[in-house]
Scaffold this active site. Structure first.
Site, PDB file in Angstrom:
ATOM      1  N   HIS A 185       0.812  -1.215   0.000  1.00  0.00           N
ATOM      2  CA  HIS A 185       0.000   0.000   0.000  1.00  0.00           C
ATOM      3  C   HIS A 185       0.848   1.269   0.000  1.00  0.00           C
ATOM      4  O   HIS A 185       0.362   2.343   0.319  1.00  0.00           O
ATOM      5  CB  HIS A 185      -0.969  -0.015   1.191  1.00  0.00           C
ATOM      6  CG  HIS A 185      -1.999  -1.108   1.083  1.00  0.00           C
ATOM      7  ND1 HIS A 185      -2.853  -1.452   2.087  1.00  0.00           N
ATOM      8  CD2 HIS A 185      -2.299  -1.940   0.055  1.00  0.00           C
ATOM      9  CE1 HIS A 185      -3.634  -2.463   1.696  1.00  0.00           C
ATOM     10  NE2 HIS A 185      -3.306  -2.777   0.469  1.00  0.00           N
ATOM     11  N   CYS A 199       4.141  13.985  -6.333  1.00  0.00           N
ATOM     12  CA  CYS A 199       3.263  14.928  -7.049  1.00  0.00           C
ATOM     13  C   CYS A 199       2.269  14.108  -7.874  1.00  0.00           C
ATOM     14  O   CYS A 199       2.668  13.245  -8.660  1.00  0.00           O
ATOM     15  CB  CYS A 199       4.093  15.829  -7.957  1.00  0.00           C
ATOM     16  SG  CYS A 199       3.040  16.845  -9.025  1.00  0.00           S
ATOM     17  N   CYS A 202       6.095  21.502 -10.825  1.00  0.00           N
ATOM     18  CA  CYS A 202       4.981  21.784 -11.747  1.00  0.00           C
ATOM     19  C   CYS A 202       3.771  22.419 -11.052  1.00  0.00           C
ATOM     20  O   CYS A 202       2.783  22.738 -11.722  1.00  0.00           O
ATOM     21  CB  CYS A 202       4.558  20.504 -12.474  1.00  0.00           C
ATOM     22  SG  CYS A 202       3.569  19.394 -11.451  1.00  0.00           S
TER      23      CYS A 202
HETATM   24  P1  NAD Z   1      -7.138  -3.352  10.048  1.00  0.00           P
HETATM   25  O1  NAD Z   1      -7.158  -2.169  10.964  1.00  0.00           O
HETATM   26  O2  NAD Z   1      -8.276  -3.567   9.135  1.00  0.00           O
HETATM   27  O3  NAD Z   1      -6.988  -4.659  10.941  1.00  0.00           O
HETATM   28  C1  NAD Z   1      -6.064  -4.754  11.985  1.00  0.00           C
HETATM   29  C2  NAD Z   1      -6.316  -6.069  12.704  1.00  0.00           C
HETATM   30  O4  NAD Z   1      -5.262  -6.244  13.643  1.00  0.00           O
HETATM   31  C3  NAD Z   1      -7.641  -6.104  13.470  1.00  0.00           C
HETATM   32  O5  NAD Z   1      -8.313  -7.320  13.193  1.00  0.00           O
HETATM   33  C4  NAD Z   1      -7.200  -6.046  14.944  1.00  0.00           C
HETATM   34  O6  NAD Z   1      -8.020  -6.813  15.797  1.00  0.00           O
HETATM   35  C5  NAD Z   1      -5.825  -6.646  14.889  1.00  0.00           C
HETATM   36  N1  NAD Z   1      -4.893  -6.139  15.909  1.00  0.00           N
HETATM   37  C6  NAD Z   1      -4.727  -4.873  16.322  1.00  0.00           C
HETATM   38  N2  NAD Z   1      -3.708  -4.798  17.204  1.00  0.00           N
HETATM   39  C7  NAD Z   1      -3.247  -6.064  17.360  1.00  0.00           C
HETATM   40  C8  NAD Z   1      -2.203  -6.632  18.132  1.00  0.00           C
HETATM   41  N3  NAD Z   1      -1.440  -5.900  18.932  1.00  0.00           N
HETATM   42  N4  NAD Z   1      -1.991  -7.965  18.033  1.00  0.00           N
HETATM   43  C9  NAD Z   1      -2.768  -8.752  17.244  1.00  0.00           C
HETATM   44  N5  NAD Z   1      -3.776  -8.266  16.483  1.00  0.00           N
HETATM   45  C10 NAD Z   1      -3.989  -6.925  16.529  1.00  0.00           C
HETATM   46  O7  NAD Z   1      -5.768  -3.277   9.278  1.00  0.00           O
HETATM   47  P2  NAD Z   1      -5.342  -3.927   7.896  1.00  0.00           P
HETATM   48  O8  NAD Z   1      -5.952  -5.270   7.747  1.00  0.00           O
HETATM   49  O9  NAD Z   1      -3.873  -3.735   7.824  1.00  0.00           O
HETATM   50  O10 NAD Z   1      -6.038  -3.053   6.756  1.00  0.00           O
HETATM   51  C11 NAD Z   1      -6.214  -1.693   6.891  1.00  0.00           C
HETATM   52  C12 NAD Z   1      -5.481  -0.766   5.954  1.00  0.00           C
HETATM   53  O11 NAD Z   1      -5.021   0.269   6.801  1.00  0.00           O
HETATM   54  C13 NAD Z   1      -4.261  -1.253   5.263  1.00  0.00           C
HETATM   55  O12 NAD Z   1      -4.485  -0.923   3.947  1.00  0.00           O
HETATM   56  C14 NAD Z   1      -3.097  -0.391   5.793  1.00  0.00           C
HETATM   57  O13 NAD Z   1      -2.423   0.142   4.668  1.00  0.00           O
HETATM   58  C15 NAD Z   1      -3.739   0.766   6.473  1.00  0.00           C
HETATM   59  N6  NAD Z   1      -3.180   1.211   7.776  1.00  0.00           N
HETATM   60  C16 NAD Z   1      -1.849   1.121   8.018  1.00  0.00           C
HETATM   61  C17 NAD Z   1      -1.340   1.503   9.251  1.00  0.00           C
HETATM   62  C18 NAD Z   1       0.152   1.387   9.469  1.00  0.00           C
HETATM   63  O14 NAD Z   1       0.925   1.566   8.528  1.00  0.00           O
HETATM   64  N7  NAD Z   1       0.596   1.102  10.691  1.00  0.00           N
HETATM   65  C19 NAD Z   1      -2.188   1.944  10.260  1.00  0.00           C
HETATM   66  C20 NAD Z   1      -3.584   2.041   9.979  1.00  0.00           C
HETATM   67  C21 NAD Z   1      -4.058   1.666   8.718  1.00  0.00           C
END
Ligand code: NAD
Length: 269
Positions: A136, A144, A172
């Site tokens: 992602h 840009c 740009c």
């Molecule tokens: P999501 O938020 O949909 O799911 C996260 C999952 O992790 C949940 O099911 C939650 O219960 C579980 N979780 C949270 N903390 C935990 C822990 N300490 N131990 C075990 N499980 C834990 O996230 P996703 O599936 O990655 O999809 C969401 C989108 O959000 C992605 O596209 C990502 O790019 C983006 N995102 C990224 C970040 C980051 O870079 N840290 C943060 C937020 C969102």
């Protein structure tokens, strides 16, 4: 010997011990593990996930790419939030979950880490950047939207215009945003191709901290399974693919991965 929660594994609650044991066995029996990580591996570093309680999604659903391109107000709001949020993200430190994956990679068991995260914490934990596939994109690069030129986020944040004004491209005049994938945009083809190649060539896909509801990342465990790999899931909550997994560890990513790495690589615990 047991710890405070009655478990014999440090930081792991009693109810998930058997699942951790099974995960250790699976990792030991695998020659080529590929990890698929999501926001949940970084919550223990203080970065909220999307869909958990208090997550980004609950507070602020992200804009679509079309909205960002067309709407000046969307861009202002984005940069107002990012002005505050990016320095916090940049200051975040990797946790024991990221470090455990980096260690498994160093010991030759983990071939690649496919991540949906944009935070760069896996590389900060010492993983070889060549083995981290950022599906992602990354928040540490600003691009840009008109000419495609890119800068490090640190460079752009060091010279942001007055509060309330979004920065524009120095070449740009186009609109700038982080090099992350927005809803409505397609994934970088090269990264997706590498992720699929990693999925079909692994013998164990280790899924960590992802709700598996964002596609195509959420389908990668199925791709791996169809190609003959086993699937293991470490996540606080149930996911739609728990039924295809060999083992589901309903625990905290940091403690679970640290315990697995200690036992697999160092024979401890
Ligand atoms: P999501 O938020 O949909 O799911 C996260 C999952 O992790 C949940 O099911 C939650 O219960 C579980 N979780 C949270 N903390 C935990 C822990 N300490 N131990 C075990 N499980 C834990 O996230 P996703 O599936 O990655 O999809 C969401 C989108 O959000 C992605 O596209 C990502 O790019 C983006 N995102 C990224 C970040 C980051 O870079 N840290 C943060 C937020 C969102």
């Amino acid at each position: 010997m047991t710890n405070d929660s009655g478990s014999r594994i440090d930081g792991v609650t009693a109810g998930v011990e058997a699942a951790v044991d099974r995960l250790v066995e699976l990792v030991r029996g695998s020659a080529r593990v590929v990890a698929l990580t999501g926001a949940g591996i970084s919550t223990e570093s203080g970065i909220p996930d999307y869909r958990g309680p208090g997550g980004v999604w609950e507070r602020n659903a992200p804009p679509t790419l079309g909205d960002f391109r067309e709407n000046e107000e969307t861009r202002r709001r984005y940069w107002a939030r990012r002005r505050e949020g990016y320095p916090r993200m940049a200051a975040a430190a990797p946790n024991e979950g990221h470090r455990a994956l980096a260690a498994l990679e160093r010991s030759g068991r983990l071939a690649a880490i496919v991540t949906q995260n944009i935070d760069g914490l896996q590389q900060k934990a010492g993983s070889d950047p060549e083995r981290v596939i950022e599906l992602h994109g990354t928040t540490h690069v600003v691009r840009c939207l008109a000419c495609g030129w890119s800068w490090s986020a640190a460079e752009i944040h060091a010279r942001l215009p007055a509060a309330g004004e979004p920065p524009v491209c120095g070449r740009c005049g186009g609109a700038l945003r982080a090099a992350t994938i927005l809803f409505g945009a397609s994934l970088p083809e090269a990264a997706l191709g590498r992720a699929v190649a990693a999925a079909v060539s692994c013998d164990l896909m280790l899924v960590v901290g992802t709700s598996l509801v964002v596609n195509p990342a959420g389908r990668l465990p199925l791709v791996a399974k169809r190609a003959g790999a086993r699937v293991a899931i470490v996540n606080r909550e149930a996911t739609p693919l728990d039924g295809v997994a060999e083992v589901v560890v309903a625990g905290e990513a940091g403690a679970v991965l640290a315990a697995v790495e200690r036992r697999v690589d160092r024979g401890v615990g």
